[in-house]
Design a protein around this motif. Sequence first.
Motif, PDB file in Angstrom:
ATOM      1  N   ILE A 192       0.898  -1.138  -0.100  1.00 55.65           N
ATOM      2  CA  ILE A 192      -0.001  -0.147   0.026  1.00 55.65           C
ATOM      3  C   ILE A 192       0.959   1.131   0.188  1.00 55.65           C
ATOM      4  CG2 ILE A 192      -1.582   1.280   1.420  1.00 55.65           C
ATOM      5  CD1 ILE A 192      -2.839  -1.488   2.376  1.00 55.65           C
ATOM      6  N   PHE A 193       1.875   1.266   0.960  1.00 59.72           N
ATOM      7  CA  PHE A 193       2.719   2.520   0.934  1.00 59.72           C
ATOM      8  C   PHE A 193       3.519   2.773  -0.170  1.00 59.72           C
ATOM      9  CE2 PHE A 193       1.381   2.536   5.266  1.00 59.72           C
ATOM     10  CZ  PHE A 193       1.991   3.695   5.778  1.00 59.72           C
ATOM     11  N   THR A 194       4.063   1.684  -0.783  1.00 61.19           N
ATOM     12  CA  THR A 194       4.828   1.657  -2.200  1.00 61.19           C
ATOM     13  C   THR A 194       3.970   2.054  -3.322  1.00 61.19           C
ATOM     14  OG1 THR A 194       6.111  -0.124  -1.334  1.00 61.19           O
ATOM     15  CG2 THR A 194       6.138   0.436  -3.750  1.00 61.19           C
ATOM     16  N   GLU A 195       2.743   1.627  -3.393  1.00 62.00           N
ATOM     17  CA  GLU A 195       1.646   2.039  -4.472  1.00 62.00           C
ATOM     18  C   GLU A 195       1.388   3.437  -4.308  1.00 62.00           C
ATOM     19  OE1 GLU A 195      -2.947   1.735  -5.522  1.00 62.00           O
ATOM     20  OE2 GLU A 195      -2.180   0.187  -4.009  1.00 62.00           O
ATOM     21  N   MET A 196       1.162   4.035  -3.196  1.00 62.52           N
ATOM     22  CA  MET A 196       0.853   5.392  -2.856  1.00 62.52           C
ATOM     23  C   MET A 196       1.664   6.354  -2.949  1.00 62.52           C
ATOM     24  SD  MET A 196      -2.575   4.641  -2.881  1.00 62.52           S
ATOM     25  CE  MET A 196      -2.932   6.620  -2.976  1.00 62.52           C
TER      26      MET A 196
ATOM     27  N   GLY B 213      10.393   3.265   5.941  1.00 60.41           N
ATOM     28  CA  GLY B 213      10.023   4.553   5.369  1.00 60.41           C
ATOM     29  C   GLY B 213      10.066   4.592   3.851  1.00 60.41           C
ATOM     30  N   PHE B 214       9.287   5.708   3.606  1.00 58.86           N
ATOM     31  CA  PHE B 214       9.210   5.893   1.957  1.00 58.86           C
ATOM     32  C   PHE B 214       9.157   7.425   1.716  1.00 58.86           C
ATOM     33  CE2 PHE B 214       6.634   2.404   3.506  1.00 58.86           C
ATOM     34  CZ  PHE B 214       6.663   1.676   2.421  1.00 58.86           C
ATOM     35  N   GLY B 215      10.385   7.746   0.643  1.00 62.17           N
ATOM     36  CA  GLY B 215      10.834   8.899   0.554  1.00 62.17           C
ATOM     37  C   GLY B 215      11.622   9.518   1.755  1.00 62.17           C
ATOM     38  N   SER B 216      11.833  10.822   1.505  1.00 58.78           N
ATOM     39  CA  SER B 216      12.508  11.622   2.520  1.00 58.78           C
ATOM     40  C   SER B 216      12.265  13.074   2.444  1.00 58.78           C
ATOM     41  CB  SER B 216      13.922  11.244   2.488  1.00 58.78           C
ATOM     42  OG  SER B 216      14.446  11.523   1.292  1.00 58.78           O
ATOM     43  N   TYR B 217      12.566  13.734   3.554  1.00 57.29           N
ATOM     44  CA  TYR B 217      12.587  15.304   3.222  1.00 57.29           C
ATOM     45  C   TYR B 217      13.583  15.426   4.432  1.00 57.29           C
ATOM     46  CZ  TYR B 217       9.735  15.107   7.743  1.00 57.29           C
ATOM     47  OH  TYR B 217       9.359  15.075   9.053  1.00 57.29           O
ATOM     48  N   HIS B 218      14.214  16.865   4.010  1.00 57.69           N
ATOM     49  CA  HIS B 218      15.182  17.402   5.070  1.00 57.69           C
ATOM     50  C   HIS B 218      14.569  18.550   5.787  1.00 57.69           C
ATOM     51  CE1 HIS B 218      19.175  18.418   6.541  1.00 57.69           C
ATOM     52  NE2 HIS B 218      18.685  19.690   6.320  1.00 57.69           N
ATOM     53  N   TYR B 219      14.319  18.422   7.203  1.00 57.49           N
ATOM     54  CA  TYR B 219      13.826  19.445   8.000  1.00 57.49           C
ATOM     55  C   TYR B 219      14.895  20.362   8.646  1.00 57.49           C
ATOM     56  CZ  TYR B 219      14.899  16.169  11.706  1.00 57.49           C
ATOM     57  OH  TYR B 219      15.386  15.449  12.484  1.00 57.49           O
ATOM     58  N   LYS B 220      14.529  21.680   9.001  1.00 61.03           N
ATOM     59  CA  LYS B 220      15.334  22.538   9.687  1.00 61.03           C
ATOM     60  C   LYS B 220      14.612  23.156  10.736  1.00 61.03           C
ATOM     61  CE  LYS B 220      19.403  25.558   9.796  1.00 61.03           C
ATOM     62  NZ  LYS B 220      20.458  26.102   8.742  1.00 61.03           N
ATOM     63  N   TYR B 221      14.567  23.123  11.749  1.00 62.42           N
ATOM     64  CA  TYR B 221      13.928  23.930  12.888  1.00 62.42           C
ATOM     65  C   TYR B 221      14.462  25.332  13.216  1.00 62.42           C
ATOM     66  CZ  TYR B 221      11.722  19.517  13.816  1.00 62.42           C
ATOM     67  OH  TYR B 221      10.877  18.244  13.423  1.00 62.42           O
TER      68      TYR B 221
ATOM     69  N   LEU C  97      -6.442   5.009   4.735  1.00 60.63           N
ATOM     70  CA  LEU C  97      -5.150   4.664   4.919  1.00 60.63           C
ATOM     71  C   LEU C  97      -4.445   5.354   3.686  1.00 60.63           C
ATOM     72  CD1 LEU C  97      -2.362   3.909   6.178  1.00 60.63           C
ATOM     73  CD2 LEU C  97      -2.801   1.354   5.134  1.00 60.63           C
ATOM     74  N   LYS C  98      -4.888   5.000   2.401  1.00 57.70           N
ATOM     75  CA  LYS C  98      -4.359   5.433   1.259  1.00 57.70           C
ATOM     76  C   LYS C  98      -4.515   7.060   1.469  1.00 57.70           C
ATOM     77  CE  LYS C  98      -5.101   1.459  -1.521  1.00 57.70           C
ATOM     78  NZ  LYS C  98      -5.733   0.895  -2.730  1.00 57.70           N
TER      79      LYS C  98
END
Length: 141
Positions: free
Chosen positions: A35-39, A53-61, A122-123
């Motif tokens: 499901i996570f891979t498809e979505m 985990g799926f994908g990634s992002y960079h955060y900065k507070y 969920l999707k």
Amino acid sequence: MYELKTKETDRSVIEFIEQVESPKKREDAYQLLDIFTEMTGYEAKMWGPSIIGFGSYHYKYPTGHEGDAPLVGFSPRKAKISLYFATGDDKRKELLDTFGKHTSGKACVYINKVADIDVDVLKKLIVQSVEFLQNMYPDRA
């Protein structure tokens, strides 16, 4: 300096799922993987010892603390399955109201099994979380 424990690793997602003791939880983990891979359209990666985990992002507070995290993910833990979605979006609460049997913390939603939830919701939660984080953190990791 603070060292993040939850980092992307080269560990095999399939090997991790195969080590899940409960056959039912293992089956649910494979269903969630699909499901996570498809979505998301992202390949599943291990983050730390137990988060898929799926994908990634960079955060900065504003405090200067920064790091990388998966856009969405899950972990088939012994007690419950943890689902990781973005917080801070009102759509999340609306979707969770129709999600099915769950409990939630700040960043996690906990379920006993996939059969307890509405997979269509969920999707939508997955898509909502990815879009929210990509808009909030447009610089990818």
